[in-house]
Every structure is written in structure tokens, then in C-alpha cells.
Design an enzyme around this catalytic site. Structure first.
Site, mmCIF file in Angstrom:
data_model
loop_
_atom_site.group_PDB
_atom_site.id
_atom_site.type_symbol
_atom_site.label_atom_id
_atom_site.label_comp_id
_atom_site.label_asym_id
_atom_site.label_seq_id
_atom_site.Cartn_x
_atom_site.Cartn_y
_atom_site.Cartn_z
ATOM 1 N N PRO A 270 0.863 -1.285 -0.031
ATOM 2 C CA PRO A 270 -0.151 0.133 0.106
ATOM 3 C C PRO A 270 0.718 1.278 -0.110
ATOM 4 O O PRO A 270 0.232 2.279 -0.032
ATOM 5 C CB PRO A 270 -0.665 -0.127 1.167
ATOM 6 C CG PRO A 270 0.091 -0.879 2.162
ATOM 7 C CD PRO A 270 0.839 -1.961 1.165
ATOM 8 N N GLY A 272 3.860 2.228 1.890
ATOM 9 C CA GLY A 272 4.710 2.729 3.056
ATOM 10 C C GLY A 272 6.266 2.911 2.519
ATOM 11 O O GLY A 272 6.663 3.918 2.789
ATOM 12 N N GLU A 292 2.292 -1.091 -8.747
ATOM 13 C CA GLU A 292 1.470 -2.181 -8.085
ATOM 14 C C GLU A 292 0.583 -2.830 -8.847
ATOM 15 O O GLU A 292 -0.351 -2.154 -9.532
ATOM 16 C CB GLU A 292 0.819 -1.273 -6.817
ATOM 17 C CG GLU A 292 -0.059 -1.986 -6.086
ATOM 18 C CD GLU A 292 0.236 -3.544 -5.446
ATOM 19 O OE1 GLU A 292 1.127 -3.410 -5.086
ATOM 20 O OE2 GLU A 292 -0.799 -4.349 -5.589
ATOM 21 N N CYS A 389 8.474 -9.917 4.295
ATOM 22 C CA CYS A 389 8.231 -9.940 5.435
ATOM 23 C C CYS A 389 8.053 -11.184 5.956
ATOM 24 O O CYS A 389 7.096 -11.359 6.740
ATOM 25 C CB CYS A 389 7.058 -8.888 5.986
ATOM 26 S SG CYS A 389 5.531 -9.253 5.029
#
Ligand SMILES: C[S@@+](CC[C@H](N)C(=O)[O-])C[C@H]1O[C@@H](n2cnc3c(N)ncnc32)[C@H](O)[C@@H]1O
Length: 439
Positions: A270, A272, A292, A389
Site C-alpha cells: 500500500p 509505506g 503495484e 516480511c
């Protein structure tokens, strides 16, 4: 007032609504929570209680379910009744709610949600659970740790067994596996990034933040709603884990010879990292393309970039595996790949129960293609940072090894793996790669 007519308290009713939405509609707890809190008119302490009840019961269901099952006299349990029992177990075993309050409110809750039928069962099961401590229950329902360490830790710390195995493999030994699993069960504080040139840590400190240390742009909040901080509301700062900030910084600081003007964030939603990259790009006279695939997430990227000086960044909504730009266009590329998210379990209560080993296999294929495209997109001598992540080796070092192994034009120059229990960040992985200059 009679037991039967006592109204159900709103935080518990709200928490049950969250559990139901997660179970029935596959909702994400962190997304559905704000709507449910609004619906029940909850704020402040009541909102915090509902949040703790819902998140804790979902996160710890891998421990609470065996405890509930060991307290049943008949094996069958309606799913809606189990949800109430999970909430009750969380209050009895992990919160400081007095036993009588946890039990009576749970009985009220099941009467209000399922009906009078299971009220006696909920009362009996929770009374049984309340007679022992958490430590006693753990000893009762887990495999012997000296015989099956991962099986024991999986139940004691409420993680799927395959996730424990994968995290243990990523850590390399079992010495601090338990500390990692415990850290996954501790919701993190909110961390902000002061986007350089747009805000600074002093402004965020004045708004109640405290410096953390790994990222020069990070402050941690003790509490409160970050959206109420002007710098956040205006997009000059953003909510961002410190590990994510470190990844974005690594992309911008890797030594590079020659032109350093064209930067790409291949998987930006999104937004960051894109916002931090764009703020740094503005200071360095570089331009960022933030790509994206999902259009609605590309919109979020544009919003994250709203405070960045005009002309610094450009948002594209496109499939990164089929890019519109010519090969070798960029000087620096970040590929923050779609991944299992097993490094951010502390943020998303239900995610550990949703992911499967098959998901990882599918993601690995996409991660390899995206990394290949990222390398193709960078000029000879340029930098690519591959990040996830997730610390799972199949998604991290094995993706890098597979892609570099078959290309021969790219070398790894640096790599790090952060951990919640060691670094206080999500378990972010990043490998810095350099496409070899032309001879
Ligand atoms: C880990 S997230 C990126 C997080 C982001 N860098 C940030 O810091 O806010 C991965 C993103 O990749 C996107 N994605 C998935 N497949 C993609 C593809 N083929 N091309 C481009 N983006 C893709 C997902 O929609 C998701 O938004």
C-alpha cells in the site's frame, strides 16, 4: 436484575462479532475491528478491551482449543459456542478478569448469540478451565518438550506446527525459537516514519513519540490514534514498522557507481516504503516509479505519496511480471515481494491459521519471476534489493540463490534478517544485489 435478562456487555459482544466475521466471512480481524467498534459505539478503554479480547482469542486459539476440548464431556461443539469459549478462556488464562466476571459474561454472551441451550455447557467448561493456571493447562495439553520440542512449542505458543518448523529452520537452531514465538504473540507498538524533508523525528516526538534507534526516521508511540497526528494525517509521516524503514533505507544507501536518478519500487502497495523512498528521492534529485498490480492498492500508494513534491514519483498500476518499461531503465530497484507474511504474525491475529505450506510454494514461483524482472529492469552496475516480511528460507535465501544461480550476471553484496524478539521489528529479510557492470 435476573441472570436471564442481564444485557450482554458491549466489548464482549463486539469481540464475538469479530471472531464470527473472521470465521464465517474470512475477514481480517484488524480491518473488521474498526467497523465493529463503531457499530457498538465503543471508544477508549472499552474499545481496547474489545480489541484485546478478539485479537487474543484468535491468536491463542491453538492453545485454547485443546484446553476447551480437555474440559468437554462430549466431543461435539457448535462453532459459535467455541468462539464464546475461546473468549472466556482468554479472559481466564491470559487477562486479569476475575473468574466470576469472565464466566458470567460468557454465559450471557452465548445466551444472546446462540441461545439458552448451550448456557449450562459454557458455564461448566469455563468453571473447569478456571480451576487451573495457564502453566498447568500448558503442561496438560502439550506434548512433552523433551520428546517433541516443536510440537510442544506449537501448542504452548499457539502456532501451526509447520510454521514452528519453518521458523526454527530460518533461525538455524532452536535456542531462541521460543522467544520468537512469544514475540509473535505480543502485539507491537505503533511505529511511525518521519518522511525526510517533509517531517522529522522532533515533530513526531513533540506529538508523543519516542526515538527507537534502528532507523533515523522512526519513533514509537506509547498509545493513541496515529491518525490524529497532523504529520500522519497530511502524509508527511506514516505508520511503518522500523524493519520496513530499514529495508527502504538499504535500497537507497547501497553503494552505486554512475547514474543514480531512476528508482523503481516494483511491488509498492500500500505504499509505506514507496513514501519513504520518494521522500529520499526528492532529497537526492532522483525519481521513483511505484508499481503495484492491484488497482485499489495502487490508489493507496498514490495516497501515501500525497505529500511528496510534485514530479518526484509516479504510480503505475500494472503486473510487475510484465513491465511496460524497457530493460535496464533503472539504477535502483526494490522488489518487496508478495510473501507469506510469517514475519509479521504479531500484527495479524488470524494470519497464522490461514496460511498453508502450499501458499508458500505458489508464492516462491512468483517471487522468483519478480526478482528476475527486477534484475532485468536495472542497468548493469545497478542495485536490486529483494525483500520479504517472511523469514522462511524458501522465500528468502532460496529465492535469491535460485535466481542468481541461473543468471550469472548478478552478485549478492549484502543481506540481513531482522527478528521481532531480537530487533523489535517484524522479521524482515533483505538481500542487496548488484547487476554486474558490463566488461
Ligand atoms: C509485501 S507487499 C508490498 C508492501 C509495500 N512495499 C509497502 O511497503 O507498503 C507486496 C505487494 O505486491 C503486490 N503484487 C503482487 N503481485 C504483484 C505483481 N505481479 N506485480 C506487482 N505487484 C504485485 C501485492 O498486491 C502487494 O501489494
Amino acid at each position: 436484575m435476573s441472570e436471564r435478562r442481564r444485557p450482554v456487555d458491549r466489548p464482549r459482544r463486539a469481540a464475538l462479532d469479530v471472531l464470527t466475521a473472521v470465521r464465517v466471512e474470512d475477514a481480517y480481524a484488524n480491518l473488521v475491528l474498526p467497523q465493529v467498534l463503531r457499530k457498538h459505539g465503543l471508544e477508549g478503554r472499552d474499545a481496547a478491551l474489545a480489541t484485546e479480547l478478539a485479537s487474543g482469542a484468535i491468536r491463542m486459539q491453538g492453545l485454547y482449543d485443546p484446553v476447551i476440548d480437555a474440559s468437554l464431556t462430549k466431543p461435539k461443539l457448535q462453532a459459535g459456542v467455541r468462539d464464546v469459549l475461546r473468549l472466556g478462556a482468554h479472559q481466564l488464562l491470559s487477562m486479569r478478569v476475575p473468574d466470576h466476571a469472565a464466566i458470567s459474561t460468557s454465559v450471557d454472551l452465548v445466551r444472546g448469540s446462540v441461545g439458552q441451550g448451550p448456557a449450562g455447557l459454557v458455564n461448566a467448561v469455563l468453571r473447569k478451565i478456571s480451576r487451573r493456571t495457564l502453566a498447568d493447562w500448558v503442561a496438560e495439553v502439550t506434548p512433552d518438550r523433551s520428546v517433541d520440542l516443536h510440537g510442544h512449542l506449537a501448542v504452548a505458543h499457539s502456532h501451526p506446527r509447520w510454521v514452528v518448523d519453518a521458523l526454527g529452520e530460518a533461525l538455524g537452531d532452536d535456542d531462541d525459537l521460543e522467544a520468537l514465538l512469544a514475540a509473535d504473540n505480543a502485539p507491537p507498538r505503533v511505529t511511525l516514519a518521519a518522511r525526510p524533508g517533509l517531517s522529522d523525528v522532533a515533530e513526531l516526538e513533540a506529538a508523543g513519540g519516542a526515538r527507537t534507534g534502528r532507523s533515523p526516521y522512526a519513533v514509537e508511540l506509547a498509545g493513541g490514534d496515529p491518525a490524529g497526528i497532523p504529520a500522519v494525517a497530511e502524509g508527511r509521516a506514516g505508520v511503518q514498522d522500523e524493519g520496513s524503514q530499514v529495508v527502504a533505507i538499504a535500497m537507497t544507501e547501497a553503494p552505486l557507481t554512475g547514474r543514480d536518478e531512476r528508482w523503481l519500487d516494483l511491488c509498492a502497495g500500500p505504499g509505506g516504503k514507496a513514501a519513504l523512498l520518494a521522500a529520499l528521492a526528492a532529497q537526492r534529485g532522483a525519481h521513483l516509479v511505484a508499481n503495484e498490480r492491484q488497482p485499489h492498492r495502487a490508489t493507496l500508494v498514490a495516497s501515501a505519496l500525497r505529500a511528496v513534491p510534485a514530479g518526484t514519483a509516479h504510480v503505475l498500476a500494472g503486473d510487475g511480471t510484465r513491465p511496460p518499461w524497457v530493460p535496464g531503465t533503472f539504477d535502483r530497484v526494490l522488489v518487496d515481494a508478495p510473501c507469506s507474511g510469517l514475519g509479521a504474525l504479531r500484527r495479524r491475529a488470524e494470519s497464522r491459521w490461514r496460511r498453508t505450506p502450499e501458499d508458500v510454494q505458489v508464492l516462491v514461483g512468483l517471487q522468483q519471476v519478480l526478482l528476475d524482472v527486477a534484475i532485468d529492469s536495472v542497468r548493469p552496475g545497478g542495485i536490486v534489493v529483494y525483500a520479504t516480511c517472511s523469514p522462511v528460507l524458501a522465500e528468502t535465501t532460496e529465492v535469491v540463490a535460485a535466481v542468481l544461480g541461473r543468471r550469472g550476471d548478478t552478485e549478492e553484496v549484502d543481506r540481513f534478517q531482522l527478528w521481532p524478539h531480537r530487533d523489535g521489528t517484524d522479521a524482515m529479510f533483505a538481500a542487496t544485489l548488484r547487476r554486474r557492470p558490463l566488461a
